[in-house]
Design an enzyme around this catalytic site. Structure first.
Site, PDB file in Angstrom:
ATOM      1  CG  ASN A 214      20.630  19.014 -19.802  1.00  0.00           C
ATOM      2  OD1 ASN A 214      19.716  17.774 -20.607  1.00  0.00           O
ATOM      3  ND2 ASN A 214      20.601  19.551 -19.297  1.00  0.00           N
ATOM      4  CE  LYS A 342      20.282  18.722  -5.477  1.00  0.00           C
ATOM      5  NZ  LYS A 342      20.730  17.744  -6.820  1.00  0.00           N
ATOM      6  CE  LYS A 346      17.990  22.337  -6.186  1.00  0.00           C
ATOM      7  NZ  LYS A 346      17.719  22.989  -7.256  1.00  0.00           N
TER       8      LYS A 346
HETATM    9  O1  PMT Z   1      13.667  13.897 -20.119  1.00  0.00           O
HETATM   10  P1  PMT Z   1      14.345  12.523 -20.292  1.00  0.00           P
HETATM   11  O2  PMT Z   1      15.396  12.062 -20.706  1.00  0.00           O
HETATM   12  O3  PMT Z   1      12.879  11.987 -19.679  1.00  0.00           O
HETATM   13  O4  PMT Z   1      14.975  12.487 -18.785  1.00  0.00           O
HETATM   14  C1  PMT Z   1      14.842  12.791 -16.840  1.00  0.00           C
HETATM   15  C2  PMT Z   1      15.667  13.209 -16.168  1.00  0.00           C
HETATM   16  C3  PMT Z   1      16.605  12.464 -16.014  1.00  0.00           C
HETATM   17  C4  PMT Z   1      15.906  14.835 -16.857  1.00  0.00           C
HETATM   18  C5  PMT Z   1      14.766  13.406 -15.227  1.00  0.00           C
HETATM   19  O5  PMT Z   1      14.263  12.337 -14.128  1.00  0.00           O
HETATM   20  C6  PMT Z   1      15.478  14.341 -13.903  1.00  0.00           C
HETATM   21  O6  PMT Z   1      16.081  13.213 -12.893  1.00  0.00           O
HETATM   22  N1  PMT Z   1      15.112  15.451 -13.517  1.00  0.00           N
HETATM   23  C7  PMT Z   1      16.657  16.682 -12.685  1.00  0.00           C
HETATM   24  C8  PMT Z   1      17.567  16.440 -13.229  1.00  0.00           C
HETATM   25  C9  PMT Z   1      18.943  17.335 -12.255  1.00  0.00           C
HETATM   26  O7  PMT Z   1      18.670  18.266 -12.894  1.00  0.00           O
HETATM   27  O8  PMT Z   1      18.250  17.466 -11.788  1.00  0.00           O
HETATM   28  P2  PMT Z   1      19.504  18.542  -9.927  1.00  0.00           P
HETATM   29  O9  PMT Z   1      19.625  17.193  -9.457  1.00  0.00           O
HETATM   30  O10 PMT Z   1      20.237  19.040 -11.394  1.00  0.00           O
HETATM   31  O11 PMT Z   1      18.246  19.506  -9.762  1.00  0.00           O
HETATM   32  C10 PMT Z   1      17.713  19.028  -8.875  1.00  0.00           C
HETATM   33  C11 PMT Z   1      16.038  19.794  -8.857  1.00  0.00           C
HETATM   34  O12 PMT Z   1      16.176  21.427  -9.088  1.00  0.00           O
HETATM   35  C12 PMT Z   1      15.149  19.284  -9.913  1.00  0.00           C
HETATM   36  O13 PMT Z   1      14.195  19.338 -10.186  1.00  0.00           O
HETATM   37  C13 PMT Z   1      15.762  20.338 -11.062  1.00  0.00           C
HETATM   38  O14 PMT Z   1      14.259  20.310 -12.050  1.00  0.00           O
HETATM   39  C14 PMT Z   1      15.490  22.365 -10.809  1.00  0.00           C
HETATM   40  N2  PMT Z   1      16.934  22.420 -10.741  1.00  0.00           N
HETATM   41  C15 PMT Z   1      18.070  22.834 -11.108  1.00  0.00           C
HETATM   42  C16 PMT Z   1      19.247  23.440 -11.627  1.00  0.00           C
HETATM   43  C17 PMT Z   1      18.181  25.036 -11.665  1.00  0.00           C
HETATM   44  N3  PMT Z   1      19.078  25.591 -12.195  1.00  0.00           N
HETATM   45  N4  PMT Z   1      16.850  24.967 -11.424  1.00  0.00           N
HETATM   46  C18 PMT Z   1      16.096  24.010 -10.618  1.00  0.00           C
HETATM   47  O15 PMT Z   1      15.001  23.733 -10.808  1.00  0.00           O
END
Ligand code: PMT
Length: 412
Positions: A214, A342, A346
Protein backbone atom coordinates in the site's frame (compact mmCIF):
# COMPACT_ATOMS: atom_id res chain seq x y z
CA UNK A 1 -4.83 22.70 17.66
CA UNK A 2 -1.46 24.42 17.19
CA UNK A 3 1.80 22.49 17.02
CA UNK A 4 4.09 23.75 19.78
CA UNK A 5 7.19 25.56 18.70
CA UNK A 6 10.27 24.53 20.64
CA UNK A 7 12.43 27.14 18.87
CA UNK A 8 10.62 30.28 19.88
CA UNK A 9 12.90 32.73 21.74
CA UNK A 10 15.69 30.16 22.13
CA UNK A 11 19.26 31.30 21.57
CA UNK A 12 21.21 28.87 19.41
CA UNK A 13 24.90 29.12 18.59
CA UNK A 14 25.43 27.83 15.06
CA UNK A 15 29.09 26.87 14.78
CA UNK A 16 30.18 26.55 11.15
CA UNK A 17 33.55 24.94 10.48
CA UNK A 18 35.65 24.57 7.35
CA UNK A 19 33.97 21.79 5.39
CA UNK A 20 32.78 22.24 1.83
CA UNK A 21 29.29 21.55 3.25
CA UNK A 22 29.47 24.93 5.07
CA UNK A 23 27.01 26.38 2.55
CA UNK A 24 24.32 24.03 3.90
CA UNK A 25 24.60 25.84 7.25
CA UNK A 26 22.85 28.79 5.53
CA UNK A 27 19.71 26.63 5.21
CA UNK A 28 19.99 25.70 8.89
CA UNK A 29 20.41 29.34 9.91
CA UNK A 30 17.47 30.37 7.77
CA UNK A 31 15.08 27.70 9.04
CA UNK A 32 15.98 28.20 12.71
CA UNK A 33 15.51 31.97 12.36
CA UNK A 34 12.15 31.44 10.64
CA UNK A 35 11.09 29.17 13.52
CA UNK A 36 11.73 32.01 15.98
CA UNK A 37 15.18 31.21 17.37
CA UNK A 38 17.88 33.83 17.87
CA UNK A 39 20.73 32.30 15.87
CA UNK A 40 24.27 33.43 16.58
CA UNK A 41 26.48 32.39 13.66
CA UNK A 42 30.08 31.60 14.52
CA UNK A 43 32.45 30.88 11.66
CA UNK A 44 35.91 29.43 12.03
CA UNK A 45 38.60 31.02 9.88
CA UNK A 46 38.36 28.30 7.21
CA UNK A 47 34.54 28.39 7.21
CA UNK A 48 34.68 32.12 6.51
CA UNK A 49 36.84 31.34 3.44
CA UNK A 50 34.06 29.10 2.12
CA UNK A 51 30.92 31.15 2.93
CA UNK A 52 30.91 34.87 3.61
CA UNK A 53 29.95 35.93 7.15
CA UNK A 54 27.68 38.59 5.66
CA UNK A 55 25.47 35.81 4.22
CA UNK A 56 24.83 34.54 7.76
CA UNK A 57 24.33 38.09 9.03
CA UNK A 58 21.69 38.75 6.36
CA UNK A 59 19.90 35.49 7.17
CA UNK A 60 19.95 35.73 10.96
CA UNK A 61 20.01 39.46 11.57
CA UNK A 62 22.87 38.83 14.03
CA UNK A 63 26.51 39.76 13.70
CA UNK A 64 28.58 36.73 12.62
CA UNK A 65 31.52 36.02 14.90
CA UNK A 66 34.71 35.14 13.09
CA UNK A 67 37.47 35.86 15.62
CA UNK A 68 37.92 35.54 19.37
CA UNK A 69 38.65 39.21 19.96
CA UNK A 70 35.64 40.37 17.91
CA UNK A 71 33.65 39.85 21.04
CA UNK A 72 35.55 42.49 22.99
CA UNK A 73 33.91 45.13 20.80
CA UNK A 74 30.49 43.72 21.61
CA UNK A 75 29.76 42.49 25.15
CA UNK A 76 26.60 40.81 23.86
CA UNK A 77 28.67 38.16 22.08
CA UNK A 78 31.37 37.84 24.72
CA UNK A 79 32.10 34.12 24.73
CA UNK A 80 31.48 33.35 28.41
CA UNK A 81 28.19 35.26 28.38
CA UNK A 82 27.01 33.39 25.29
CA UNK A 83 28.22 30.08 26.69
CA UNK A 84 25.95 30.45 29.70
CA UNK A 85 23.02 32.04 27.84
CA UNK A 86 22.66 29.70 24.86
CA UNK A 87 20.08 26.92 24.86
CA UNK A 88 21.98 24.86 22.30
CA UNK A 89 25.27 24.70 20.42
CA UNK A 90 24.80 23.25 16.94
CA UNK A 91 28.06 22.63 15.09
CA UNK A 92 27.21 21.97 11.45
CA UNK A 93 29.21 21.05 9.54
CA UNK A 94 31.67 19.79 12.14
CA UNK A 95 35.13 18.97 10.78
CA UNK A 96 37.59 16.41 12.17
CA UNK A 97 39.53 19.41 13.49
CA UNK A 98 36.74 20.86 15.68
CA UNK A 99 35.93 17.36 17.00
CA UNK A 100 39.61 16.89 17.91
CA UNK A 101 39.76 20.28 19.60
CA UNK A 102 36.54 19.70 21.55
CA UNK A 103 37.59 16.19 22.60
CA UNK A 104 40.96 17.45 23.84
CA UNK A 105 39.78 20.68 25.42
CA UNK A 106 41.68 23.00 23.09
CA UNK A 107 40.54 26.62 23.12
CA UNK A 108 42.27 28.58 20.40
CA UNK A 109 39.37 30.39 18.77
CA UNK A 110 35.88 31.66 19.69
CA UNK A 111 34.07 28.41 18.90
CA UNK A 112 36.42 25.98 20.66
CA UNK A 113 36.76 28.31 23.66
CA UNK A 114 33.01 28.67 24.01
CA UNK A 115 32.45 24.93 23.59
CA UNK A 116 34.65 24.45 26.61
CA UNK A 117 32.81 27.09 28.63
CA UNK A 118 29.23 26.06 27.89
CA UNK A 119 27.03 23.58 29.74
CA UNK A 120 24.29 23.77 27.09
CA UNK A 121 23.58 20.66 24.98
CA UNK A 122 26.02 20.33 22.07
CA UNK A 123 24.99 18.73 18.78
CA UNK A 124 27.64 17.96 16.19
CA UNK A 125 26.76 17.20 12.54
CA UNK A 126 30.10 15.88 11.24
CA UNK A 127 31.17 16.23 7.60
CA UNK A 128 34.55 15.20 6.24
CA UNK A 129 36.40 12.87 3.90
CA UNK A 130 35.72 9.17 4.59
CA UNK A 131 39.32 8.35 5.54
CA UNK A 132 39.37 11.23 7.99
CA UNK A 133 36.04 10.11 9.47
CA UNK A 134 37.02 6.46 9.84
CA UNK A 135 40.54 7.28 11.14
CA UNK A 136 41.04 5.84 14.63
CA UNK A 137 41.93 9.32 15.94
CA UNK A 138 38.57 10.78 14.80
CA UNK A 139 36.67 7.73 16.04
CA UNK A 140 38.37 8.01 19.43
CA UNK A 141 37.43 11.72 19.59
CA UNK A 142 33.82 10.88 18.73
CA UNK A 143 33.73 8.28 21.50
CA UNK A 144 35.22 10.72 24.00
CA UNK A 145 32.66 13.38 23.13
CA UNK A 146 29.78 10.88 23.21
CA UNK A 147 30.89 9.67 26.62
CA UNK A 148 30.79 13.29 27.82
CA UNK A 149 27.18 13.64 26.67
CA UNK A 150 27.64 15.43 23.34
CA UNK A 151 25.09 14.53 20.69
CA UNK A 152 25.69 13.57 17.06
CA UNK A 153 23.61 13.44 13.93
CA UNK A 154 25.08 11.83 10.80
CA UNK A 155 27.24 11.80 8.82
CA UNK A 156 25.64 9.77 6.06
CA UNK A 157 27.27 7.77 3.34
CA UNK A 158 27.28 9.16 -0.19
CA UNK A 159 29.26 10.97 -2.81
CA UNK A 160 31.66 13.46 -1.22
CA UNK A 161 33.17 16.68 -2.53
CA UNK A 162 36.55 14.92 -2.80
CA UNK A 163 34.90 12.65 -5.45
CA UNK A 164 34.94 9.56 -3.28
CA UNK A 165 31.94 7.63 -2.01
CA UNK A 166 31.59 6.64 1.63
CA UNK A 167 30.53 7.88 5.06
CA UNK A 168 31.33 11.54 5.71
CA UNK A 169 28.56 13.52 4.02
CA UNK A 170 26.67 16.09 6.11
CA UNK A 171 23.26 14.67 6.84
CA UNK A 172 20.28 16.54 5.38
CA UNK A 173 19.46 19.82 7.19
CA UNK A 174 15.83 18.82 8.05
CA UNK A 175 17.17 15.79 9.94
CA UNK A 176 19.69 18.01 11.79
CA UNK A 177 16.87 20.38 12.72
CA UNK A 178 14.69 17.54 14.03
CA UNK A 179 17.54 16.40 16.29
CA UNK A 180 18.23 19.96 17.44
CA UNK A 181 14.56 20.47 18.22
CA UNK A 182 14.57 17.35 20.45
CA UNK A 183 17.43 18.84 22.46
CA UNK A 184 15.61 22.16 22.88
CA UNK A 185 12.40 20.53 24.04
CA UNK A 186 11.97 20.92 27.77
CA UNK A 187 9.00 18.61 28.21
CA UNK A 188 9.95 15.43 29.96
CA UNK A 189 6.54 13.93 30.57
CA UNK A 190 7.41 10.58 28.93
CA UNK A 191 10.80 10.22 30.64
CA UNK A 192 11.49 6.61 31.54
CA UNK A 193 8.70 5.32 29.25
CA UNK A 194 9.30 2.89 26.42
CA UNK A 195 7.28 3.52 23.30
CA UNK A 196 6.92 0.89 20.59
CA UNK A 197 5.65 2.15 17.23
CA UNK A 198 4.76 0.29 14.02
CA UNK A 199 5.15 2.33 10.87
CA UNK A 200 5.10 2.13 7.07
CA UNK A 201 3.58 -0.50 4.82
CA UNK A 202 4.07 -4.26 4.64
CA UNK A 203 4.92 -6.20 1.47
CA UNK A 204 3.41 -9.57 0.80
CA UNK A 205 5.24 -11.57 -1.87
CA UNK A 206 3.40 -12.77 -4.99
CA UNK A 207 6.60 -14.27 -6.36
CA UNK A 208 10.33 -13.35 -5.98
CA UNK A 209 9.88 -9.98 -7.70
CA UNK A 210 6.28 -8.86 -7.11
CA UNK A 211 4.31 -8.04 -3.99
CA UNK A 212 1.05 -6.67 -2.61
CA UNK A 213 1.48 -3.48 -0.61
CA UNK A 214 0.00 0.00 0.00
CA UNK A 215 0.99 3.66 -0.16
CA UNK A 216 2.08 4.23 3.46
CA UNK A 217 5.16 6.47 3.51
CA UNK A 218 6.17 6.14 7.17
CA UNK A 219 5.65 9.90 7.73
CA UNK A 220 3.06 9.37 10.49
CA UNK A 221 5.34 6.89 12.27
CA UNK A 222 8.23 9.34 11.98
CA UNK A 223 6.20 12.17 13.50
CA UNK A 224 5.07 9.93 16.37
CA UNK A 225 8.63 8.80 17.09
CA UNK A 226 9.98 12.38 17.10
CA UNK A 227 7.20 13.56 19.42
CA UNK A 228 7.73 10.68 21.87
CA UNK A 229 11.51 11.26 21.91
CA UNK A 230 11.02 15.01 22.41
CA UNK A 231 9.00 14.17 25.53
CA UNK A 232 11.80 12.01 26.89
CA UNK A 233 10.67 8.50 25.86
CA UNK A 234 12.89 5.71 24.62
CA UNK A 235 11.48 4.81 21.22
CA UNK A 236 11.59 1.72 19.02
CA UNK A 237 10.12 1.88 15.53
CA UNK A 238 9.26 -1.35 13.75
CA UNK A 239 9.05 -0.25 10.17
CA UNK A 240 7.93 -1.92 6.99
CA UNK A 241 9.21 -0.56 3.68
CA UNK A 242 8.71 3.23 3.72
CA UNK A 243 9.95 6.35 2.01
CA UNK A 244 10.65 8.01 5.38
CA UNK A 245 13.06 6.18 7.67
CA UNK A 246 12.57 6.41 11.45
CA UNK A 247 14.33 9.36 13.09
CA UNK A 248 17.89 9.25 14.39
CA UNK A 249 17.92 8.41 18.04
CA UNK A 250 15.09 5.85 17.77
CA UNK A 251 15.86 2.13 17.71
CA UNK A 252 14.97 0.91 14.22
CA UNK A 253 13.74 -2.58 13.37
CA UNK A 254 13.18 -3.29 9.66
CA UNK A 255 10.56 -5.81 8.61
CA UNK A 256 8.91 -6.67 5.33
CA UNK A 257 5.75 -8.71 5.83
CA UNK A 258 2.86 -8.56 8.30
CA UNK A 259 4.12 -11.82 9.82
CA UNK A 260 7.60 -10.28 10.31
CA UNK A 261 6.00 -7.24 11.92
CA UNK A 262 3.93 -9.42 14.24
CA UNK A 263 7.03 -11.37 15.25
CA UNK A 264 9.05 -8.17 15.86
CA UNK A 265 6.23 -6.73 18.01
CA UNK A 266 5.87 -10.01 19.94
CA UNK A 267 9.59 -9.87 20.86
CA UNK A 268 9.41 -6.32 22.22
CA UNK A 269 5.84 -5.82 23.42
CA UNK A 270 6.25 -6.91 27.05
CA UNK A 271 8.97 -4.28 27.58
CA UNK A 272 6.86 -1.44 26.17
CA UNK A 273 4.74 0.97 28.22
CA UNK A 274 2.98 2.42 25.18
CA UNK A 275 2.25 0.73 21.84
CA UNK A 276 1.24 2.84 18.84
CA UNK A 277 0.15 1.00 15.68
CA UNK A 278 0.49 3.48 12.81
CA UNK A 279 1.56 0.92 10.20
CA UNK A 280 -0.69 0.06 7.30
CA UNK A 281 -0.48 -3.70 7.67
CA UNK A 282 -1.77 -5.91 4.84
CA UNK A 283 -4.78 -7.84 6.09
CA UNK A 284 -4.14 -10.62 3.56
CA UNK A 285 -1.16 -12.27 1.88
CA UNK A 286 -0.97 -14.64 -1.09
CA UNK A 287 -1.45 -18.20 0.13
CA UNK A 288 1.39 -19.29 -2.08
CA UNK A 289 4.41 -17.43 -3.50
CA UNK A 290 6.35 -19.54 -6.03
CA UNK A 291 10.14 -19.37 -5.92
CA UNK A 292 10.21 -18.70 -9.69
CA UNK A 293 8.80 -15.54 -11.31
CA UNK A 294 5.16 -16.00 -12.42
CA UNK A 295 4.80 -16.06 -16.22
CA UNK A 296 1.97 -14.76 -18.43
CA UNK A 297 -0.33 -17.61 -19.38
CA UNK A 298 -2.92 -15.82 -21.51
CA UNK A 299 -5.46 -16.82 -18.82
CA UNK A 300 -7.03 -14.93 -15.94
CA UNK A 301 -4.84 -15.22 -12.86
CA UNK A 302 -6.64 -16.16 -9.66
CA UNK A 303 -4.89 -15.55 -6.36
CA UNK A 304 -5.82 -17.18 -3.09
CA UNK A 305 -5.24 -14.85 -0.16
CA UNK A 306 -5.01 -15.90 3.47
CA UNK A 307 -5.50 -13.67 6.49
CA UNK A 308 -2.45 -12.11 8.12
CA UNK A 309 -2.00 -11.86 11.87
CA UNK A 310 -3.70 -8.79 13.33
CA UNK A 311 -0.77 -7.19 15.18
CA UNK A 312 -2.83 -4.60 17.04
CA UNK A 313 -5.64 -7.10 17.63
CA UNK A 314 -3.19 -9.39 19.44
CA UNK A 315 -1.89 -6.43 21.47
CA UNK A 316 -5.47 -5.75 22.64
CA UNK A 317 -5.95 -9.42 23.49
CA UNK A 318 -3.57 -11.94 24.99
CA UNK A 319 -0.44 -9.75 24.76
CA UNK A 320 -1.71 -6.81 26.79
CA UNK A 321 -0.14 -6.38 30.23
CA UNK A 322 -1.16 -2.84 31.13
CA UNK A 323 0.33 -1.06 28.13
CA UNK A 324 -1.43 2.01 26.76
CA UNK A 325 -2.57 1.10 23.25
CA UNK A 326 -3.06 3.55 20.39
CA UNK A 327 -4.50 2.40 17.07
CA UNK A 328 -4.97 4.11 13.74
CA UNK A 329 -7.78 3.49 11.29
CA UNK A 330 -7.62 4.60 7.68
CA UNK A 331 -11.23 4.96 6.50
CA UNK A 332 -13.14 6.12 3.44
CA UNK A 333 -16.64 6.30 4.98
CA UNK A 334 -18.15 8.08 7.98
CA UNK A 335 -15.16 8.53 10.30
CA UNK A 336 -17.00 8.49 13.60
CA UNK A 337 -19.16 5.49 12.76
CA UNK A 338 -16.20 3.56 11.33
CA UNK A 339 -14.09 4.50 14.34
CA UNK A 340 -16.68 3.25 16.83
CA UNK A 341 -16.97 0.01 14.88
CA UNK A 342 -13.18 -0.43 14.95
CA UNK A 343 -13.07 0.32 18.70
CA UNK A 344 -15.55 -2.50 19.29
CA UNK A 345 -13.24 -4.92 17.47
CA UNK A 346 -9.97 -3.54 18.84
CA UNK A 347 -10.59 -1.91 22.25
CA UNK A 348 -7.59 0.43 22.30
CA UNK A 349 -7.18 3.36 24.70
CA UNK A 350 -7.08 5.81 21.81
CA UNK A 351 -7.95 5.52 18.14
CA UNK A 352 -6.93 7.99 15.43
CA UNK A 353 -9.46 7.63 12.61
CA UNK A 354 -8.27 9.30 9.44
CA UNK A 355 -9.81 9.86 6.06
CA UNK A 356 -8.12 8.27 3.07
CA UNK A 357 -9.06 7.82 -0.56
CA UNK A 358 -8.58 9.57 -3.89
CA UNK A 359 -7.73 13.26 -3.45
CA UNK A 360 -7.65 12.94 0.34
CA UNK A 361 -4.70 13.48 2.62
CA UNK A 362 -3.43 10.54 4.64
CA UNK A 363 -1.15 8.09 2.87
CA UNK A 364 2.06 9.84 1.80
CA UNK A 365 0.80 13.32 2.69
CA UNK A 366 2.09 15.65 5.42
CA UNK A 367 -1.34 15.96 7.03
CA UNK A 368 -4.39 13.97 8.08
CA UNK A 369 -8.12 14.64 8.40
CA UNK A 370 -8.59 12.95 11.72
CA UNK A 371 -10.80 12.26 14.72
CA UNK A 372 -9.56 11.00 18.07
CA UNK A 373 -11.80 8.47 19.76
CA UNK A 374 -11.14 7.10 23.20
CA UNK A 375 -12.48 4.13 25.12
CA UNK A 376 -15.13 6.29 26.86
CA UNK A 377 -16.53 7.15 23.41
CA UNK A 378 -15.45 10.80 23.55
CA UNK A 379 -14.65 12.25 20.14
CA UNK A 380 -12.19 15.05 19.36
CA UNK A 381 -12.13 16.41 15.84
CA UNK A 382 -8.56 17.36 14.93
CA UNK A 383 -9.76 18.62 11.56
CA UNK A 384 -7.13 18.91 8.87
CA UNK A 385 -3.90 18.71 10.85
CA UNK A 386 -0.20 18.22 10.14
CA UNK A 387 1.11 14.78 11.14
CA UNK A 388 3.31 16.47 13.82
CA UNK A 389 0.19 18.02 15.33
CA UNK A 390 -1.61 14.67 15.29
CA UNK A 391 1.40 13.08 17.01
CA UNK A 392 1.36 15.83 19.64
CA UNK A 393 -2.38 15.29 20.26
CA UNK A 394 -1.84 11.52 20.58
CA UNK A 395 0.90 11.85 23.19
CA UNK A 396 -0.94 14.64 25.07
CA UNK A 397 -3.72 12.06 25.56
CA UNK A 398 -1.28 9.31 26.45
CA UNK A 399 0.32 11.55 29.10
CA UNK A 400 -3.14 12.42 30.53
CA UNK A 401 -3.92 8.70 30.75
CA UNK A 402 -0.62 8.04 32.55
CA UNK A 403 -1.24 10.92 34.95
CA UNK A 404 -4.76 9.69 35.72
CA UNK A 405 -3.33 6.26 36.46
CA UNK A 406 -1.01 7.64 39.18
CA UNK A 407 -3.29 10.39 40.56
CA UNK A 408 -4.22 9.88 44.22
CA UNK A 409 -7.84 8.85 44.84
CA UNK A 410 -9.85 11.43 46.84
CA UNK A 411 -11.33 10.02 50.04
CA UNK A 412 -14.53 11.69 51.10
O1 PMT B 1 2.61 6.28 6.52
P1 PMT B 1 1.88 7.53 6.07
O2 PMT B 1 2.03 7.78 4.59
O3 PMT B 1 2.25 8.71 6.92
O4 PMT B 1 0.32 7.31 6.27
C1 PMT B 1 -0.23 7.21 7.55
C2 PMT B 1 -1.39 6.19 7.60
C3 PMT B 1 -2.52 6.64 6.72
C4 PMT B 1 -0.86 4.83 7.14
C5 PMT B 1 -1.81 6.11 9.11
O5 PMT B 1 -2.35 7.35 9.48
C6 PMT B 1 -2.87 5.04 9.32
O6 PMT B 1 -4.05 5.31 9.21
N1 PMT B 1 -2.43 3.79 9.67
C7 PMT B 1 -3.31 2.63 9.81
C8 PMT B 1 -3.79 2.21 8.46
C9 PMT B 1 -4.59 0.94 8.50
O7 PMT B 1 -4.10 -0.04 8.02
O8 PMT B 1 -5.73 1.00 9.10
P2 PMT B 1 -6.65 -0.33 9.39
O9 PMT B 1 -7.99 0.21 9.62
O10 PMT B 1 -6.48 -1.32 8.29
O11 PMT B 1 -6.03 -0.96 10.70
C10 PMT B 1 -6.47 -0.58 12.00
C11 PMT B 1 -5.34 -0.71 12.98
O12 PMT B 1 -4.93 -2.07 13.10
C12 PMT B 1 -4.09 0.06 12.61
O13 PMT B 1 -3.55 0.58 13.82
C13 PMT B 1 -3.18 -0.99 12.01
O14 PMT B 1 -1.78 -0.68 12.24
C14 PMT B 1 -3.58 -2.23 12.79
N2 PMT B 1 -3.44 -3.48 12.03
C15 PMT B 1 -4.20 -3.70 10.92
C16 PMT B 1 -4.11 -4.92 10.27
C17 PMT B 1 -3.21 -5.91 10.76
N3 PMT B 1 -3.10 -7.08 10.15
N4 PMT B 1 -2.47 -5.65 11.86
C18 PMT B 1 -2.58 -4.46 12.50
O15 PMT B 1 -1.89 -4.23 13.50
Amino acid sequence: MMKRNTWNNKEVVLGVTGSIAAYKACELASRMTELGAKVLPVLTRSAAELVGPSTFEAITGQRAITALFDSLQNPDVEHIAVASRASLFLIAPATANILAKAANGLADDWLSTTLLATRAPILFAPAMNTNMYTHPATQANLNTLRARGCHFVGPEAGRLACRTVGPGRLIDPPIILDMASLLLDERNDLAGKRVLITSGATREALDPVRYLSNRSSGKMGYALAIEAMARGAQVTVITGPAEKAPPHGAERVDVETAEDMDEAVAQRFSEADIFVAAAAVADYRPAYAPSEKRKRTGQTLQLDLVENPDVLGRACGQRKQGQILVGFAAETGDLEEMGREKLRKKPVDLLVVNRVGPGQCGFGADSLDALLLDGSASVTDLGHAGKETVAQAVFDRVVQTLQRAVAPVDHI
